[in-house]
Scaffold this motif. Structure first.
Motif, PDB file in Angstrom:
ATOM      1  N   THR A 176       0.839  -1.197   0.000  1.00  0.00           N
ATOM      2  CA  THR A 176       0.000   0.000   0.000  1.00  0.00           C
ATOM      3  C   THR A 176       0.876   1.249   0.000  1.00  0.00           C
ATOM      4  O   THR A 176       1.917   1.292   0.655  1.00  0.00           O
ATOM      5  CB  THR A 176      -0.941   0.044   1.221  1.00  0.00           C
ATOM      6  OG1 THR A 176      -0.165   0.010   2.427  1.00  0.00           O
ATOM      7  CG2 THR A 176      -1.892  -1.133   1.206  1.00  0.00           C
ATOM      8  N   GLN A 178       0.124   5.244   0.596  1.00  0.00           N
ATOM      9  CA  GLN A 178      -0.885   6.225   1.006  1.00  0.00           C
ATOM     10  C   GLN A 178      -0.249   7.591   1.161  1.00  0.00           C
ATOM     11  O   GLN A 178       0.842   7.716   1.725  1.00  0.00           O
ATOM     12  CB  GLN A 178      -1.538   5.795   2.319  1.00  0.00           C
ATOM     13  CG  GLN A 178      -2.701   6.680   2.752  1.00  0.00           C
ATOM     14  CD  GLN A 178      -3.462   6.085   3.915  1.00  0.00           C
ATOM     15  OE1 GLN A 178      -2.970   5.183   4.590  1.00  0.00           O
ATOM     16  NE2 GLN A 178      -4.667   6.572   4.164  1.00  0.00           N
ATOM     17  N   SER A 225      -9.855   7.160  -2.646  1.00  0.00           N
ATOM     18  CA  SER A 225      -9.501   8.565  -2.459  1.00  0.00           C
ATOM     19  C   SER A 225     -10.747   9.420  -2.359  1.00  0.00           C
ATOM     20  O   SER A 225     -11.798   9.080  -2.910  1.00  0.00           O
ATOM     21  CB  SER A 225      -8.634   9.055  -3.621  1.00  0.00           C
ATOM     22  OG  SER A 225      -8.311  10.420  -3.464  1.00  0.00           O
ATOM     23  N   LEU A 232      -5.041   6.321  -1.463  1.00  0.00           N
ATOM     24  CA  LEU A 232      -4.483   5.060  -1.001  1.00  0.00           C
ATOM     25  C   LEU A 232      -4.500   4.068  -2.158  1.00  0.00           C
ATOM     26  O   LEU A 232      -5.569   3.671  -2.635  1.00  0.00           O
ATOM     27  CB  LEU A 232      -5.294   4.502   0.171  1.00  0.00           C
ATOM     28  CG  LEU A 232      -4.982   3.056   0.595  1.00  0.00           C
ATOM     29  CD1 LEU A 232      -3.548   2.935   1.098  1.00  0.00           C
ATOM     30  CD2 LEU A 232      -5.968   2.572   1.651  1.00  0.00           C
TER      31      LEU A 232
END
Length: 243
Positions: A176, A178, A225, A232
């Motif tokens: 991920t 972010q 988002s 993310l």
């Protein structure tokens, strides 16, 4: 029965949309590769000529700075041309058992210093329970760099923070990325993975290339988002990727 039929229709529509996007990406990529090859030869000639001029003793001509500028911008165009070729033919991934965390940490280290110079804080959080994954380590790092640099481009004026993390979820490993940037508007949401689409002044190639690599690994890439609340991106790679 009505809901089941609706679900089938929605699934078919999503499938058609993905097929159209894939065809569009392939067509644009092939055209871009053709253009990149055409401009490659003159760019090389210009670069060599400027390098030779810089090697000469020209202390009194006062053009050194201009030549350096020409050289840097020529190299920038050459880099873009290479990325266009990569977009058209990123190559089949060469999968082998890798330490997923180690590859992500190495890629993160490559870009962390650049982020600091741009007043962007970067955090890395690795899940120790990540299993061994069969993947192409170079392409995996390319995905990470593209996602991180895309986030940095969106925050280049105001700064912010990027959080990179890994975790194990069933038969998948997740990466991920972010950020605390401006987020993605509803209008832009369907277009962020299309070639050359960019609101931040970038080339618009990073996200399409990342998606193409992830799909070649049998994985998925999604984004969540809201405007003003950052974005993310979640990459999922199967633990035992299909050969």
């Amino acid at each position: 029965a009505g809901w089941a039929a609706f679900g089938e229709i929605a699934s078919d529509a999503q499938w058609m949309q993905r097929m159209l996007q894939a065809e569009q990406l392939a067509a644009v990529g092939q055209l871009a590769a053709s253009v990149a090859h055409e401009v490659g030869a003159p760019l090389t000639a210009i670069t060599v000529a400027v390098e030779q001029l810089l090697k000469r003793d020209c202390s009194g001509c006062g053009g050194g700075h201009d030549l350096e500028l020409v050289l840097s911008q020529t190299r920038r165009i050459a880099t873009l041309a290479r990325r266009l070729v990569d977009l058209a033919r990123p190559g089949d991934p060469v999968r082998r058992p890798i330490d997923f965390n180690a590859e992500i940490a190495e890629g993160f280290e490559l870009v962390e210093k650049q982020l600091r110079r741009e007043d962007i804080a970067a955090r890395l959080q690795l899940d120790a329970a990540i299993p061994v994954v069969r993947a192409d380590p170079h392409q995996l790092q390319q995905v990470l760099l593209n996602l991180v640099l895309n986030a940095a481009q969106a925050m280049r004026d105001a700064g912010g923070e990027i959080h990179v993390a890994t975790r194990s979820v069933g038969r998948w490993v997740e990466l991920t990325v972010q950020d605390t940037g401006p987020g993605i508007t509803a209008e832009d949401y369907p277009r962020i993975f299309l070639p050359f689409f960019s609101r931040s002044g970038g080339t618009g190639l990073g996200l399409p290339l990342a998606r193409q690599i992830v799909h070649a690994h049998g994985g998925t890439i999604d984004v969540e988002s809201q405007p003003g609340a950052g974005a993310l991106f979640t990459v999922r790679i199967p633990v035992a990727a299909h050969e």
